[in-house]
Design an enzyme around this catalytic site. Structure first.
Site, mmCIF file in Angstrom:
data_model
loop_
_atom_site.group_PDB
_atom_site.id
_atom_site.type_symbol
_atom_site.label_atom_id
_atom_site.label_comp_id
_atom_site.label_asym_id
_atom_site.label_seq_id
_atom_site.Cartn_x
_atom_site.Cartn_y
_atom_site.Cartn_z
ATOM 1 N N ASN A 116 -0.510 19.970 10.368
ATOM 2 C CA ASN A 116 1.490 20.059 10.024
ATOM 3 C C ASN A 116 1.409 19.333 8.685
ATOM 4 O OD1 ASN A 116 2.519 17.285 10.469
ATOM 5 N ND2 ASN A 116 1.040 16.981 11.849
ATOM 6 N N PHE A 120 8.074 13.856 8.751
ATOM 7 C CA PHE A 120 8.670 12.671 9.281
ATOM 8 C C PHE A 120 10.736 13.169 8.807
ATOM 9 C CE2 PHE A 120 6.125 8.519 8.381
ATOM 10 C CZ PHE A 120 5.146 8.767 9.239
ATOM 11 N N SER A 183 -0.160 9.069 8.695
ATOM 12 C CA SER A 183 0.400 9.971 8.206
ATOM 13 C C SER A 183 0.045 10.905 6.872
ATOM 14 C CB SER A 183 2.343 10.245 8.737
ATOM 15 O OG SER A 183 2.197 11.636 8.057
ATOM 16 N N ASN A 185 1.103 13.220 4.937
ATOM 17 C CA ASN A 185 2.605 13.768 4.967
ATOM 18 C C ASN A 185 3.964 13.181 4.312
ATOM 19 O OD1 ASN A 185 1.272 15.871 5.968
ATOM 20 N ND2 ASN A 185 2.451 15.046 7.979
ATOM 21 N N THR A 186 3.584 11.702 4.090
ATOM 22 C CA THR A 186 4.609 11.150 3.465
ATOM 23 C C THR A 186 4.063 10.309 1.599
ATOM 24 O OG1 THR A 186 5.800 10.551 5.253
ATOM 25 C CG2 THR A 186 6.469 8.660 2.892
ATOM 26 N N LYS A 217 -1.252 2.028 13.640
ATOM 27 C CA LYS A 217 -1.351 3.383 14.230
ATOM 28 C C LYS A 217 -2.606 4.260 13.036
ATOM 29 C CE LYS A 217 -0.784 8.015 15.769
ATOM 30 N NZ LYS A 217 0.069 9.030 16.363
ATOM 31 N N ASN A 246 -4.681 8.685 13.822
ATOM 32 C CA ASN A 246 -4.088 10.362 13.379
ATOM 33 C C ASN A 246 -4.176 10.838 13.083
ATOM 34 O OD1 ASN A 246 -1.079 10.706 12.796
ATOM 35 N ND2 ASN A 246 -0.977 9.259 12.094
#
Length: 353
Positions: A116, A120, A183, A185-186, A217, A246
């Site tokens: 994915n 967010f 994450s 993805n940011t 996390k 994560n």
């Protein structure tokens, strides 16, 4: 006979993964609104022998749902009704944001995995707060964790203020807060795991959270030395726990065709391929933190045996997510029944192992 694998094969497998997620989640959210919640809860309830005491709360089961499924805190009660002992909502950001362009969710069915790059996507921490407050009023609700992250529009140098904004909005209505710095993805987010950036961030969130437990996390892609440094910082700051782990940016060992992996592109990989590294990180953390520190294990969890392995390795609680997409709505019930059959008993029940 299990019905869901047939439904998945005939229906969900043929749908865009994000569309399938919204469709399935809409049914889970609808059950309490239609007056079916109590019935579902009785059918799926974990059983009193699985209760766990952690973070100042009594968890109905050690098994919960990881952040990412209920991004906007819109289905907490329904998810608790189907057997999850806790639901970690989010990731929530100070500013509402659409996330990355679609498509951004990809199944790797043979690997029992997902990639994915959602980014967010959520309506913001202020909008989620009333929904969390409402869920807290329901007696049968699960424990509610709230996962917070950095808004995309916020520069890394301003990240502390961004996290503190969400903390002040949510801490008093959360059973615990999870600080997401892992994450992929940011842009710039994982850089916050560097100790010189992480220390002031966690200090500020801890101070703003008051009595609400705060956990951090981390990514499975941290080096062992990096994991140890985080453990030392968490102990030094007196935080309440670590969530490990994560998603990963690694693509090693996948069965999926390399051409498709390249076509999918960037994103975090979750599911079965994460199992070994997540277990390694869990074991390492347990050698470096106090025995009473809460460690939530996540990554590659599918069966009750997977959950029990992590509990025996030192996890206080265990979370899953990706297998939910493959196992269906009775997954948590199956895991809880499996834990009972394996003889595991929680530390808050009369029969303690």
């Amino acid at each position: 006979m299990r019905i869901y694998p047939t439904v998945f094969s005939l229906l969900f497998k043929r749908m865009d993964p994000e569309t399938a997620h919204h469709l399935a989640f809409s049914v889970i959210k609808a059950a309490p609104k239609l007056g079916l919640g109590r019935l579902v809860h009785r059918f799926c309830a974990p059983g009193p022998e699985l209760r766990v005491r952690a973070l100042g709360q009594e968890f109905p089961s050690p098994f919960g749902l990881a952040a990412g499924f209920d991004k906007d805190a819109s289905g907490i009660v329904g998810l608790g009704d189907i057997g999850f002992g806790h639901v970690e909502v989010g990731t929530l950001t100070a500013h509402a944001q659409d996330g990355n362009p679609t498509p951004r969710l990809f199944r790797l069915i043979e690997d029992r995995a997902v990639i994915n790059r959602m980014g967010f996507n959520n309506g913001g921490s202020a909008a989620a707060a009333p929904r969390i407050e409402h869920a807290r009023l329901v007696a049968r609700r699960p424990v509610i964790g709230v996962n917070i992250g950095k808004s995309r529009v916020t520069e890394v140098e301003d990240a502390v203020a961004d996290y503190v904004t969400s903390t002040r909005r949510l801490a008093q209505i959360a059973d615990y807060l999870a600080v997401n710095v892992s994450s992929p993805n940011t842009p710039g987010l994982r850089g916050l795991q560097e100790i010189e950036l992480l220390a002031p961030l966690l200090t500020a969130v801890r101070d703003a959270a008051g009595e609400t437990p705060v956990l951090v996390k981390i990514a499975p892609d941290l080096s062992d030395d990096g994991v140890i440094a985080v453990c030392e910082l968490v102990s030094e700051l007196g935080l309440d726990g670590i969530i490990a782990t994560n998603t990963t940016i690694s693509r090693e060992g996948l069965r999926e065709r390399p051409e498709r992996i390249e076509e999918i592109g960037a994103g975090g990989l979750s599911g079965a391929p994460l199992r070994e590294r997540a277990l390694e990180v869990l074991a390492l953390i347990r050698t470096r933190v106090p025995e009473d520190l809460c460690v939530i294990a996540v990554g590659g969890v599918t069966t009750a045996e997977d959950v029990l392995l992590r509990l025996r390795a030192g996890a206080t609680l265990v979370q899953g997510y990706t297998a939910f997409l493959y196992e269906g709505p009775l997954w948590a019930r199956s895991v809880n029944r499996g834990l009972r059959a394996l003889g595991w008993r929680g530390n808050a029940s009369p029969a303690t192992v």
